[in-house]
Every structure is written in C-alpha cells, then in structure tokens.
Design a protein around this motif. Sequence first.
Motif, PDB file in Angstrom:
ATOM      1  N   LEU A 153      16.918   1.931   2.010  1.00 22.75           N
ATOM      2  CA  LEU A 153      17.389   1.314   0.762  1.00 22.75           C
ATOM      3  C   LEU A 153      16.549   0.095   0.390  1.00 22.75           C
ATOM      4  N   LEU A 154      16.160  -0.697   1.384  1.00 25.76           N
ATOM      5  CA  LEU A 154      15.273  -1.829   1.109  1.00 25.76           C
ATOM      6  C   LEU A 154      13.919  -1.321   0.611  1.00 25.76           C
ATOM      7  N   GLY A 155      13.428  -0.251   1.206  1.00 27.42           N
ATOM      8  CA  GLY A 155      12.180   0.350   0.750  1.00 27.42           C
ATOM      9  C   GLY A 155      12.261   0.830  -0.681  1.00 27.42           C
ATOM     10  N   ARG A 156      13.392   1.442  -1.018  1.00 23.37           N
ATOM     11  CA  ARG A 156      13.580   1.901  -2.412  1.00 23.37           C
ATOM     12  C   ARG A 156      13.568   0.718  -3.361  1.00 23.37           C
ATOM     13  N   ALA A 157      14.238  -0.370  -2.981  1.00 20.11           N
ATOM     14  CA  ALA A 157      14.304  -1.552  -3.847  1.00 20.11           C
ATOM     15  C   ALA A 157      12.917  -2.152  -4.053  1.00 20.11           C
ATOM     16  N   PHE A 158      12.148  -2.271  -2.961  1.00 20.12           N
ATOM     17  CA  PHE A 158      10.809  -2.846  -3.075  1.00 20.12           C
ATOM     18  C   PHE A 158       9.835  -1.860  -3.695  1.00 20.12           C
ATOM     19  N   GLY A 159       9.963  -0.592  -3.345  1.00 23.23           N
ATOM     20  CA  GLY A 159       9.056   0.431  -3.839  1.00 23.23           C
ATOM     21  C   GLY A 159       9.125   0.606  -5.342  1.00 23.23           C
ATOM     22  N   ALA A 160      10.299   0.377  -5.918  1.00 26.21           N
ATOM     23  CA  ALA A 160      10.461   0.507  -7.365  1.00 26.21           C
ATOM     24  C   ALA A 160       9.679  -0.572  -8.109  1.00 26.21           C
ATOM     25  N   ARG A 161       9.357  -1.648  -7.425  1.00 26.13           N
ATOM     26  CA  ARG A 161       8.654  -2.766  -8.054  1.00 26.13           C
ATOM     27  C   ARG A 161       7.151  -2.779  -7.774  1.00 26.13           C
ATOM     28  N   LEU A 162       6.706  -1.864  -6.913  1.00 21.93           N
ATOM     29  CA  LEU A 162       5.296  -1.838  -6.534  1.00 21.93           C
ATOM     30  C   LEU A 162       4.613  -0.593  -7.087  1.00 21.93           C
ATOM     31  N   PRO A 163       3.332  -0.711  -7.418  1.00 21.09           N
ATOM     32  CA  PRO A 163       2.603   0.484  -7.853  1.00 21.09           C
ATOM     33  C   PRO A 163       2.502   1.494  -6.704  1.00 21.09           C
ATOM     34  N   GLU A 164       2.441   2.789  -7.046  1.00 20.00           N
ATOM     35  CA  GLU A 164       2.388   3.854  -6.041  1.00 20.00           C
ATOM     36  C   GLU A 164       1.213   3.670  -5.095  1.00 20.00           C
ATOM     37  N   ARG A 165       0.067   3.257  -5.605  1.00 17.30           N
ATOM     38  CA  ARG A 165      -1.120   3.066  -4.758  1.00 17.30           C
ATOM     39  C   ARG A 165      -0.874   1.981  -3.714  1.00 17.30           C
ATOM     40  N   ALA A 166      -0.273   0.884  -4.105  1.00 19.81           N
ATOM     41  CA  ALA A 166       0.023  -0.207  -3.164  1.00 19.81           C
ATOM     42  C   ALA A 166       1.020   0.253  -2.106  1.00 19.81           C
ATOM     43  N   THR A 167       2.017   1.023  -2.521  1.00 23.53           N
ATOM     44  CA  THR A 167       3.011   1.548  -1.572  1.00 23.53           C
ATOM     45  C   THR A 167       2.345   2.496  -0.585  1.00 23.53           C
ATOM     46  N   ARG A 168       1.454   3.369  -1.085  1.00 25.29           N
ATOM     47  CA  ARG A 168       0.753   4.311  -0.213  1.00 25.29           C
ATOM     48  C   ARG A 168      -0.126   3.578   0.788  1.00 25.29           C
ATOM     49  N   ILE A 169      -0.872   2.595   0.339  1.00 19.75           N
ATOM     50  CA  ILE A 169      -1.756   1.837   1.227  1.00 19.75           C
ATOM     51  C   ILE A 169      -0.928   1.033   2.230  1.00 19.75           C
ATOM     52  N   GLY A 170       0.150   0.415   1.760  1.00 17.10           N
ATOM     53  CA  GLY A 170       1.024  -0.344   2.664  1.00 17.10           C
ATOM     54  C   GLY A 170       1.642   0.542   3.732  1.00 17.10           C
ATOM     55  N   SER A 171       2.106   1.726   3.343  1.00 18.09           N
ATOM     56  CA  SER A 171       2.673   2.676   4.304  1.00 18.09           C
ATOM     57  C   SER A 171       1.622   3.117   5.317  1.00 18.09           C
ATOM     58  N   SER A 172       0.406   3.370   4.832  1.00 21.12           N
ATOM     59  CA  SER A 172      -0.685   3.768   5.728  1.00 21.12           C
ATOM     60  C   SER A 172      -0.985   2.676   6.745  1.00 21.12           C
ATOM     61  N   ILE A 173      -1.006   1.444   6.287  1.00 18.01           N
ATOM     62  CA  ILE A 173      -1.275   0.316   7.188  1.00 18.01           C
ATOM     63  C   ILE A 173      -0.162   0.185   8.223  1.00 18.01           C
ATOM     64  N   LEU A 174       1.101   0.349   7.791  1.00 18.11           N
ATOM     65  CA  LEU A 174       2.219   0.303   8.745  1.00 18.11           C
ATOM     66  C   LEU A 174       2.083   1.395   9.805  1.00 18.11           C
ATOM     67  N   PHE A 175       1.814   2.626   9.381  1.00 18.80           N
ATOM     68  CA  PHE A 175       1.654   3.729  10.330  1.00 18.80           C
ATOM     69  C   PHE A 175       0.499   3.447  11.295  1.00 18.80           C
ATOM     70  N   ALA A 176      -0.649   3.016  10.763  1.00 28.68           N
ATOM     71  CA  ALA A 176      -1.804   2.739  11.620  1.00 28.68           C
ATOM     72  C   ALA A 176      -1.494   1.603  12.591  1.00 28.68           C
ATOM     73  N   GLY A 177      -0.842   0.564  12.102  1.00 29.32           N
ATOM     74  CA  GLY A 177      -0.483  -0.559  12.968  1.00 29.32           C
ATOM     75  C   GLY A 177       0.421  -0.126  14.111  1.00 29.32           C
TER      76      GLY A 177
END
Length: 187
Positions: A153-177
């Motif tokens: 739910l927090l992801g949905r709240a933040f994701g709605a405010r971020l561009p898809e590209r930023a969300t994709r890159i952020g998710s990729s960085i989290l997974f890699a980390g």
Amino acid sequence: MGSLLAAMGLVFVAELGDKTQLVALGLGARHRLAPVVVGVVAAYAATNLLSVVVGGLVGEALPTRAIGLVGGVMFLGFALWTFRSGDGGIDDEEDVGSGSRSIVVSVAVAMFVAELGDKTMLATATLAARGDPVAVWIGATIGIIASGLLGVLLGRAFGARLPERATRIGSSILFAGFGLVLIATSL
C-alpha cells in the motif's frame, strides 16, 4: 491460541522494514494492486508453511549459505529483468489476463526467494518446534501478510506520484542491492 498470537505479533514486528517488505513496496509501486496482493499472500503462505514443516523438522541442518547465494543471484536476475521490462512491457494499465498471471507468479517468486532464510522464517520454525505448528503457521502468515500489505500500500501511494521509469529503476536498484547483500552475507 497462544502460539497463533505469539507468531502473529512476533512476525509482524520483525518484518517491519525488512527486505521483503521493501520488495513488496517496490512491487506495489510498479503493478496493479490485485496481482501483487495475490502474489504476496501466496509467497508468504508458502514460505511460512515451508518454515513450519522443514524448519521445525530439521532446523539447523538447512544449508543457509547456499540458500543465501542462490537467492542473491536470483535477486540480481530480478533486478535485470525489472530494469529491462520498461518501454513496451506490461504496465499498470495493461496487466490484464495472462499479464496478471505473469505478475502474480513474478511477485510470488520474488517474495518467496526474498523470504528464504530470513529471520522471520527462522523465528517461525523455532516457534513451530515449541508450540502448535498449525497455529504458528496461521499466526505467522497473518502477521507477515499484514506487514507485506502495508509495504504494498505504501508502494502504491508513492508509485502513483512517481514516473514509471523512476519506479522501474528504483525497483531494479532495490532488487540488485538485496541480491548483493544476500551474496555478501552468505560468503
């Protein structure tokens, strides 16, 4: 009832801010709510069942180092897959039909791998060895799902405010980390 409540409370609190909750946050920001929730619930139910059955029976005999290394490599794969899935991939508006099934499976696999060998999985195994395994499984599953859904739910709240590209890159960085941390702590 004591085993159920103890497992629910312990696992909920232990999972707050944990890597799997952060993974749920990233997935919730990136995909429709329903497939993510189904994947999270399926993964948590399965990992808790695994920890109650296997962990309660063989506890310390599990090869946690190997699990950590394999999980780390899988997270690096998820990072690459997430990063490359932009532009032309399935997005929030398109993930219907087989796309939703694909997201459910992807979320379930990512969450299952993230949870393998985690402190909440080990705590669940310990509680199951000392109490009623069925009650522990139910309580731990409720606790971890509540924590995971909070992340989604927090992801949905933040994701709605971020561009898809930023969300994709952020998710990729989290997974890699998380992949790198799993590998480093398993060596």
